[in-house]
Design an enzyme around this catalytic site. Structure first.
Site, mmCIF file in Angstrom:
data_model
loop_
_atom_site.group_PDB
_atom_site.id
_atom_site.type_symbol
_atom_site.label_atom_id
_atom_site.label_comp_id
_atom_site.label_asym_id
_atom_site.label_seq_id
_atom_site.Cartn_x
_atom_site.Cartn_y
_atom_site.Cartn_z
ATOM 1 N N ARG A 43 16.561 52.110 71.558
ATOM 2 C CA ARG A 43 17.384 50.934 71.265
ATOM 3 C C ARG A 43 18.537 50.839 72.252
ATOM 4 O O ARG A 43 19.312 51.783 72.429
ATOM 5 C CB ARG A 43 17.904 51.044 69.837
ATOM 6 N N SER A 57 30.192 50.440 53.884
ATOM 7 C CA SER A 57 29.343 50.951 52.803
ATOM 8 C C SER A 57 29.464 52.468 52.703
ATOM 9 O O SER A 57 29.520 53.032 51.596
ATOM 10 C CB SER A 57 27.887 50.557 53.048
ATOM 11 N N GLY A 62 29.527 56.619 50.410
ATOM 12 C CA GLY A 62 29.071 57.831 51.078
ATOM 13 C C GLY A 62 27.770 57.606 51.823
ATOM 14 O O GLY A 62 27.178 56.519 51.774
ATOM 15 N N GLN A 65 21.472 58.840 52.905
ATOM 16 C CA GLN A 65 20.396 59.612 53.535
ATOM 17 C C GLN A 65 20.948 60.364 54.734
ATOM 18 O O GLN A 65 21.587 59.766 55.608
ATOM 19 C CB GLN A 65 19.256 58.692 53.963
ATOM 20 N N GLY A 82 18.617 58.524 63.056
ATOM 21 C CA GLY A 82 19.769 58.095 62.268
ATOM 22 C C GLY A 82 20.978 57.719 63.106
ATOM 23 O O GLY A 82 22.121 57.906 62.684
ATOM 24 N N GLU A 83 20.720 57.163 64.295
ATOM 25 C CA GLU A 83 21.861 56.856 65.191
ATOM 26 C C GLU A 83 22.805 55.808 64.600
ATOM 27 O O GLU A 83 24.019 55.916 64.754
ATOM 28 C CB GLU A 83 21.368 56.408 66.577
ATOM 29 N N ARG A 84 22.268 54.786 63.919
ATOM 30 C CA ARG A 84 23.148 53.785 63.296
ATOM 31 C C ARG A 84 24.034 54.430 62.238
ATOM 32 O O ARG A 84 25.236 54.153 62.158
ATOM 33 C CB ARG A 84 22.321 52.663 62.654
ATOM 34 N N GLU A 116 11.142 55.445 64.059
ATOM 35 C CA GLU A 116 12.214 55.072 63.132
ATOM 36 C C GLU A 116 12.622 53.619 63.346
ATOM 37 O O GLU A 116 12.778 52.846 62.401
ATOM 38 C CB GLU A 116 13.427 55.988 63.325
ATOM 39 N N ARG A 120 11.824 50.149 60.922
ATOM 40 C CA ARG A 120 12.940 49.349 60.420
ATOM 41 C C ARG A 120 13.050 48.011 61.162
ATOM 42 O O ARG A 120 13.971 47.235 60.923
ATOM 43 C CB ARG A 120 14.242 50.137 60.566
#
Length: 286
Positions: A43, A57, A62, A65, A82-84, A116, A120
């Protein structure tokens, strides 16, 4: 080297932190500043507004995931997935972040990051194509192996990679959704970047549909016999009339023919559907 295939999706290599499949002691709290981004992240752009929303959020609820990381050296980690979440957690001011630590090869890191994002639907079509190409070049894979790795058909991979044959300007249009992938694929029938950019300009200015674009390109890439007929017609026509036809064709997005006599003549405007006729009339009313 044996390869773990990812065709089953992320669960093949990434345990789901909230599914109960990862024992609690495998999830660690890691210093967020000791984590480096994934060098194989496909990305290229992250939406700042969406990151801000995710950050808010995380502040309120918290991190649901955990991210997934690989330990590079003692106390230093490289992000795998999980970079975002990692970026948003940093925006939220977190000092530590929950992470699953696992060992991955460079190829697996790239595949996981790609899958990933694909699952998504976070990648634009050009980012996806570049990621497939990088897998092929860096790990000496063929298209069928890439397809198996990411759980896609070989034709999907092939069609995606073809977008990289477009002019850089067209690729930019697709990345920013100025042109659809459908429009872009029709441009691949044109031989030069200059031709692609010229037709793309007409698509954008005249809001041509994919079907209308296909017809326009078919005219531009007609067979040799048709080309000879056109050349013959051009030789016989007044250059001023040809110039007017060209202006009208560009303006209306369809074929226009002017039969000019000594005292009178006629203009023939072609259309191929009711929808196209309505579009032509709309242009004439302006």
């Amino acid at each position: 080297m044996s390869k773990k295939r990812l065709g089953r999706g992320l669960d093949a290599l990434i345990p789901n932190g909230d599914s109960g499949s990862v024992p609690e002691n495998e999830i660690k709290k890691i210093d967020i500043n000791k984590i480096e981004s994934n060098p194989y992240q496909p990305r290229e752009e992250f939406n700042d507004e969406l990151l801000e929303d995710l950050s808010y959020s995380i502040k309120e609820h918290g991190l649901i995931q955990p991210i997934t990381v690989k330990e590079e050296e003692k106390g230093v980690y490289q992000l795998v997935a999980g970079e975002r979440r990692w970026r948003a957690a940093k925006l939220a001011g977190l000092d530590k972040i929950a992470a699953v630590v696992q060992d991955y090869s460079p190829q697996q890191m790239m595949e996981v990051a790609l899958i990933e994002n694909l699952q998504r639907e976070d990648l634009n079509p050009l980012e996806e194509a570049k990621a497939y190409q990088r897998l092929i070049e860096e790990f000496d894979l063929i298209q069928a192996e890439v397809a198996e790795s990411v759980g896609k058909s070989r034709s999907t991979i092939s069609n995606s990679l073809r977008l990289l044959n477009l002019a850089p300007k067209i690729q930019e249009y697709v990345s920013h959704e100025t042109l659809t992938v459908g429009h872009a694929r029709t441009l691949l029938a044109l031989d030069t970047f200059k031709e692609q950019e010229s037709v793309a300009k007409e698509i954008i200015e005249n809001e041509l549909s994919v079907r209308e674009t296909e017809r326009l390109i078919k005219e531009l890439t007609s067979d040799e016999h048709e080309k000879e007929e056109v050349k013959k017609e051009i030789k016989e026509k007044d250059p001023n009339i040809i110039a007017i036809e060209d202006r009208l064709r560009k303006r209306l997005g369809t074929k226009v023919n002017i039969n000019h006599g000594s005292d009178k003549g006629k203009i023939v405007i072609e259309y191929y559907s009711d929808e196209e006729l309505a579009r032509v009339l709309e242009h004439l009313d302006r």
